[in-house]
Motif scaffolding. Structure first.
Motif, PDB file in Angstrom:
ATOM      1  N   ASP A 328      -7.571   4.107   1.021  1.00  0.00           N
ATOM      2  CA  ASP A 328      -8.949   4.428   0.648  1.00  0.00           C
ATOM      3  C   ASP A 328      -9.838   3.200   0.862  1.00  0.00           C
ATOM      4  O   ASP A 328      -9.846   2.621   1.931  1.00  0.00           O
ATOM      5  N   LYS A 329     -10.548   2.773  -0.191  1.00  0.00           N
ATOM      6  CA  LYS A 329     -11.436   1.616  -0.071  1.00  0.00           C
ATOM      7  C   LYS A 329     -10.819   0.367  -0.700  1.00  0.00           C
ATOM      8  O   LYS A 329     -11.525  -0.609  -0.964  1.00  0.00           O
ATOM      9  N   GLY A 330      -9.521   0.408  -0.934  1.00  0.00           N
ATOM     10  CA  GLY A 330      -8.848  -0.732  -1.525  1.00  0.00           C
ATOM     11  C   GLY A 330      -7.495  -0.944  -0.896  1.00  0.00           C
ATOM     12  O   GLY A 330      -7.282  -0.638   0.274  1.00  0.00           O
ATOM     13  N   VAL A 331      -6.562  -1.481  -1.695  1.00  0.00           N
ATOM     14  CA  VAL A 331      -5.202  -1.718  -1.199  1.00  0.00           C
ATOM     15  C   VAL A 331      -4.204  -1.322  -2.277  1.00  0.00           C
ATOM     16  O   VAL A 331      -4.511  -1.347  -3.477  1.00  0.00           O
ATOM     17  N   ILE A 332      -3.007  -0.944  -1.857  1.00  0.00           N
ATOM     18  CA  ILE A 332      -1.894  -0.740  -2.770  1.00  0.00           C
ATOM     19  C   ILE A 332      -0.980  -1.934  -2.632  1.00  0.00           C
ATOM     20  O   ILE A 332      -0.723  -2.415  -1.517  1.00  0.00           O
ATOM     21  N   MET A 333      -0.496  -2.471  -3.759  1.00  0.00           N
ATOM     22  CA  MET A 333       0.346  -3.668  -3.771  1.00  0.00           C
ATOM     23  C   MET A 333       1.707  -3.347  -4.369  1.00  0.00           C
ATOM     24  O   MET A 333       1.805  -2.586  -5.342  1.00  0.00           O
ATOM     25  N   ALA A 334       2.743  -3.952  -3.800  1.00  0.00           N
ATOM     26  CA  ALA A 334       4.108  -3.773  -4.296  1.00  0.00           C
ATOM     27  C   ALA A 334       4.697  -5.115  -4.667  1.00  0.00           C
ATOM     28  O   ALA A 334       4.468  -6.118  -3.994  1.00  0.00           O
ATOM     29  N   GLY A 335       5.473  -5.112  -5.752  1.00  0.00           N
ATOM     30  CA  GLY A 335       6.123  -6.336  -6.208  1.00  0.00           C
ATOM     31  C   GLY A 335       6.769  -6.111  -7.558  1.00  0.00           C
ATOM     32  O   GLY A 335       7.559  -5.186  -7.735  1.00  0.00           O
ATOM     33  N   ARG A 336       6.428  -6.976  -8.524  1.00  0.00           N
ATOM     34  CA  ARG A 336       6.934  -6.816  -9.891  1.00  0.00           C
ATOM     35  C   ARG A 336       6.486  -5.483 -10.484  1.00  0.00           C
ATOM     36  O   ARG A 336       7.144  -4.894 -11.333  1.00  0.00           O
ATOM     37  N   ASN A 337       5.355  -5.006 -10.001  1.00  0.00           N
ATOM     38  CA  ASN A 337       4.897  -3.661 -10.318  1.00  0.00           C
ATOM     39  C   ASN A 337       4.225  -3.076  -9.084  1.00  0.00           C
ATOM     40  O   ASN A 337       4.094  -3.742  -8.052  1.00  0.00           O
ATOM     41  N   LEU A 338       3.807  -1.832  -9.193  1.00  0.00           N
ATOM     42  CA  LEU A 338       3.154  -1.126  -8.094  1.00  0.00           C
ATOM     43  C   LEU A 338       1.770  -0.745  -8.584  1.00  0.00           C
ATOM     44  O   LEU A 338       1.624  -0.163  -9.663  1.00  0.00           O
TER      45      LEU A 338
END
Length: 352
Positions: A328-338
């Motif tokens: 969308d207009k942002g980002v999804i991040m993966a790591g210690r949490n999602l």
């Protein structure tokens, strides 16, 4: 007579009890009561290392213990997909909503051709020393590239069914690879290593990247302009398709001091970029470079690389993140949490 009858009755009661218990044990079937508890797709102990966004709605995430989860509604709900391994999966790439490939520890490569309803292990080249695949990228016509420990670079041209080694093993780790243009690929890794090929992997050139810290991630916004990030807050930029690199330094303009959650807290460039940075992407919808790393740090920069900002995802967010992808207009991040970061608002995803 009554006394005798009472004695006989009293003596027979234990046998009646035993007979009743035997009958219940042999002939009475217990019936389930209530509903089966299904574990959440996203649990507190999960660690996710790689993500892939497909089209407008589908998102895959992979992580510890061979876990693969899929969302078909932009991250609102998730389902767990069964895999044949319990090894940590480090990254995933997808050609479309049916064909995808995941890589991880011990050089494991998994592939699916049915949207993850079934995952199968593929045979890939391994070294005699250390095997760990850290990053994978998918391109057109079934092509994908993966890199990892001991300088491993491998390629598939048939949607992950077969793989070939594209460079001799060497004693350093490669953390990410990206195709820049036809024939040109760039890989970055340990000790500031940058490798570049302009003949589709037939030959590789070691590029001086003017950095000693390990480089963790690289991306290009077009055929010439790219950014690489790494440990100790290093940020490098190239304008010639990776032939030369320069450090993004504190000579660039910096934002004013701010105190609201999720915004920059210092007007010192050094303060903002001393945290390790693990991933970077050019986000076309935002017209910004977006990076993330240790302790909830985010960094963004404009196309001209002369306006940069940094901060924490949220006031008490200290989680690390190793992968991000535009959504969308942002980002999804993966790591210690999602989680999803949009308009500088951080939303941690949950399946509860």
């Amino acid at each position: 007579m009554l006394r005798l009858l009472s004695r006989v009755t009293a003596a027979g009661v234990p046998w009646l009890v035993i007979a009743g218990l035997l009958y219940v044990g042999l002939f009475v079937k217990p019936q389930p009561v209530g509903k089966t508890v299904v574990p959440a797709a996203i649990e507190a102990r999960d660690r996710f290392y790689g993500i892939a966004v497909v089209g407008d709605h589908a998102i895959w995430a992979v992580g510890a213990d061979g876990k693969v989860i899929l969302s078909n509604d932009k991250g609102r709900s998730w389902s767990v997909q069964k895999t044949p391994v319990a090894l940590h999966l480090q990254d995933i790439a997808a050609w479309n909503d049916r064909f995808a490939v995941a890589v991880g520890n011990d050089g494991v490569v998994l592939r699916t051709e049915d949207g993850g309803q079934s995952w199968h292990q593929a045979q890939a080249p391994v070294s005699d020393v250390v095997n760990k695949l850290i990053d994978v990228k998918a391109y057109t016509d079934g092509e994908a590239w993966a890199v990892g420990a001991f300088g491993m670079i491998i390629r598939t041209q048939d949607y992950g069914r077969t793989w070939e080694q594209m460079r001799e093993a060497e004693d350093f780790i490669l953390n990410e690879i990206v195709r820049v243009s036809s024939g040109v690929l760039v890989a970055v890794g340990e000790f500031g290593t940058v490798l570049r090929t302009d003949d589709n992997g037939a030959n590789w050139q070691v590029v001086d990247a003017v950095a000693e810290a390990s480089l963790m991630s690289v991306d290009f916004r077009d055929d010439l302009n790219g950014v690489a990030v790494g440990l100790e807050g290093v940020i490098l930029a190239t304008g010639d398709a990776g032939l030369s690199w320069a450090a993004v330094t504190n000579s660039l303009s910096t934002p004013p001091a701010m105190t609201e959650p999720g915004t920059a807290r210092s007007d010192s460039w050094e303060d903002m970029t001393t945290e390790h940075i693990f991933t970077v992407r050019w986000v076309e919808a935002m017209q910004r470079w977006v990076a993330a790393g240790a302790k909830g740090v985010w960094v963004t920069g404009n196309k001209e690389l002369d306006q940069w900002e940094s901060g924490r995802l949220a006031a008490r967010e200290m989680a690390w993140h190793t992968a991000l992808a535009p959504i969308d207009k942002g980002v999804i991040m993966a790591g210690r949490n999602l989680g999803i970061w949009s308009d500088r608002v951080w939303h941690v995803l949950s399946d509860r």
